[in-house]
Design a protein around this motif. Structure first.
Motif, PDB file in Angstrom:
ATOM      1  N   ARG A 162       0.828  -1.077  -0.135  1.00 58.37           N
ATOM      2  CA  ARG A 162       0.062   0.063   0.013  1.00 58.37           C
ATOM      3  C   ARG A 162       0.905   1.183   0.008  1.00 58.37           C
ATOM      4  O   ARG A 162       0.655   2.121  -0.618  1.00 58.37           O
ATOM      5  CB  ARG A 162      -1.037   0.048   1.096  1.00 58.37           C
ATOM      6  CG  ARG A 162      -1.792  -1.174   0.919  1.00 58.37           C
ATOM      7  CD  ARG A 162      -3.347  -0.230   0.787  1.00 58.37           C
ATOM      8  NE  ARG A 162      -4.341  -1.567   0.981  1.00 58.37           N
ATOM      9  CZ  ARG A 162      -5.015  -1.710  -0.197  1.00 58.37           C
ATOM     10  NH1 ARG A 162      -4.850  -1.096  -1.262  1.00 58.37           N
ATOM     11  NH2 ARG A 162      -5.734  -2.754  -0.277  1.00 58.37           N
ATOM     12  N   ALA A 163       1.892   1.358   0.866  1.00 56.36           N
ATOM     13  CA  ALA A 163       2.694   2.551   1.057  1.00 56.36           C
ATOM     14  C   ALA A 163       3.806   2.483  -0.198  1.00 56.36           C
ATOM     15  O   ALA A 163       4.562   3.647  -0.436  1.00 56.36           O
ATOM     16  CB  ALA A 163       3.255   2.660   2.300  1.00 56.36           C
ATOM     17  N   ARG A 164       3.945   1.603  -0.970  1.00 58.32           N
ATOM     18  CA  ARG A 164       4.983   1.624  -1.973  1.00 58.32           C
ATOM     19  C   ARG A 164       4.533   1.616  -3.454  1.00 58.32           C
ATOM     20  O   ARG A 164       5.516   1.878  -4.202  1.00 58.32           O
ATOM     21  CB  ARG A 164       5.805   0.264  -1.745  1.00 58.32           C
ATOM     22  CG  ARG A 164       6.246   0.059  -0.368  1.00 58.32           C
ATOM     23  CD  ARG A 164       7.143  -1.419  -0.127  1.00 58.32           C
ATOM     24  NE  ARG A 164       7.358  -1.436   1.271  1.00 58.32           N
ATOM     25  CZ  ARG A 164       7.787  -2.496   1.846  1.00 58.32           C
ATOM     26  NH1 ARG A 164       7.821  -3.889   1.244  1.00 58.32           N
ATOM     27  NH2 ARG A 164       8.453  -2.498   3.007  1.00 58.32           N
ATOM     28  N   VAL A 165       3.477   1.485  -3.791  1.00 53.27           N
ATOM     29  CA  VAL A 165       2.985   1.351  -5.113  1.00 53.27           C
ATOM     30  C   VAL A 165       1.769   2.259  -5.285  1.00 53.27           C
ATOM     31  O   VAL A 165       1.093   2.529  -4.534  1.00 53.27           O
ATOM     32  CB  VAL A 165       2.882   0.087  -5.952  1.00 53.27           C
ATOM     33  CG1 VAL A 165       4.325  -0.992  -5.734  1.00 53.27           C
ATOM     34  CG2 VAL A 165       1.791  -0.711  -5.263  1.00 53.27           C
ATOM     35  N   ALA A 166       1.481   2.469  -6.623  1.00 58.53           N
ATOM     36  CA  ALA A 166       0.578   3.347  -6.958  1.00 58.53           C
ATOM     37  C   ALA A 166      -0.963   2.387  -6.765  1.00 58.53           C
ATOM     38  O   ALA A 166      -0.848   1.233  -6.779  1.00 58.53           O
ATOM     39  CB  ALA A 166       0.633   3.871  -8.575  1.00 58.53           C
ATOM     40  N   PRO A 167      -1.950   3.067  -6.687  1.00 57.82           N
ATOM     41  CA  PRO A 167      -3.088   2.571  -6.434  1.00 57.82           C
ATOM     42  C   PRO A 167      -3.665   1.391  -7.698  1.00 57.82           C
ATOM     43  O   PRO A 167      -4.153   0.429  -7.425  1.00 57.82           O
ATOM     44  CB  PRO A 167      -4.485   3.391  -6.291  1.00 57.82           C
ATOM     45  CG  PRO A 167      -3.635   4.651  -5.863  1.00 57.82           C
ATOM     46  CD  PRO A 167      -2.176   4.613  -6.231  1.00 57.82           C
ATOM     47  N   GLU A 168      -3.257   2.217  -8.943  1.00 54.34           N
ATOM     48  CA  GLU A 168      -3.739   1.154  -9.996  1.00 54.34           C
ATOM     49  C   GLU A 168      -2.901  -0.066  -9.815  1.00 54.34           C
ATOM     50  O   GLU A 168      -3.377  -1.241 -10.430  1.00 54.34           O
ATOM     51  CB  GLU A 168      -3.528   1.733 -11.150  1.00 54.34           C
ATOM     52  CG  GLU A 168      -2.202   2.421 -11.529  1.00 54.34           C
ATOM     53  CD  GLU A 168      -1.950   3.940 -11.141  1.00 54.34           C
ATOM     54  OE1 GLU A 168      -1.087   4.384 -11.418  1.00 54.34           O
ATOM     55  OE2 GLU A 168      -2.936   4.294 -10.438  1.00 54.34           O
TER      56      GLU A 168
END
Length: 117
Positions: free
Chosen positions: A25-31
Motif C-alpha cells: 500500500r505505501a510502496r506502489v500506486a493504487p492502480e
C-alpha cells in the motif's frame, strides 16, 4: 502430485494477497494495487480449480494433466507476470500476461474433454 501443486499454489496465493493488502500500500500506486489484487484473486481461484481437478482425478482415475497443466501455466504466466510487473521495472513482461490469460481460458475449455469422456 496435483494436490501438492494446488496446496503450494493456494498458500502462495494467500501470501500474495496478504502482501498486496498490507505490504504494498505505501510502496506502489493504487492502480498497481488493483492489478495485484486481480492477480492474487485469479491465482487463488485457479488454485482451487487445481484442487478440484486433483480430487476429481483421485476419485475417478481420470487424467487431468491437460487442464491442470493449462491452469498451472496460466497462474504462473498471468498472475506471475502481474506480480513481477508491480514489483520490478521489467516492462517486457507485459505481453506475457495475456498469454497467461489464454492458458486459463484454454484450461476451462479443456474441461469439456472431461465432460465428454
Amino acid at each position: 502430485m496435483w494436490i501438492s501443486i494446488a496446496a503450494v499454489s493456494g498458500a502462495t496465493a494467500v501470501v500474495a494477497g496478504a502482501f498486496g493488502a498490507h505490504g504494498l500500500r505505501a510502496r506502489v500506486a493504487p492502480e498497481q494495487i488493483s492489478a495485484w489484487a486481480t492477480a492474487s484473486q485469479y491465482h487463488l481461484i485457479h488454485s482451487l480449480v487445481l484442487l478440484a481437478l486433483a480430487l476429481y482425478a483421485a476419485n475417478g482415475g481420470r487424467d487431468v494433466r491437460l487442464p491442470g497443466s493449462l491452469f498451472l501455466a496460466g497462474i504462473v504466466l498471468f498472475s506471475g507476470s502481474i506480480y513481477l510487473l508491480v514489483l520490478t521495472p521489467a516492462r517486457w513482461l507485459g505481453p506475457v500476461t495475456p498469454l497467461g490469460g489464454l492458458c486459463l481460458i484454454a484450461g476451462w475449455v479443456s474441461l469439456l474433454g472431461l465432460a465428454r469422456n
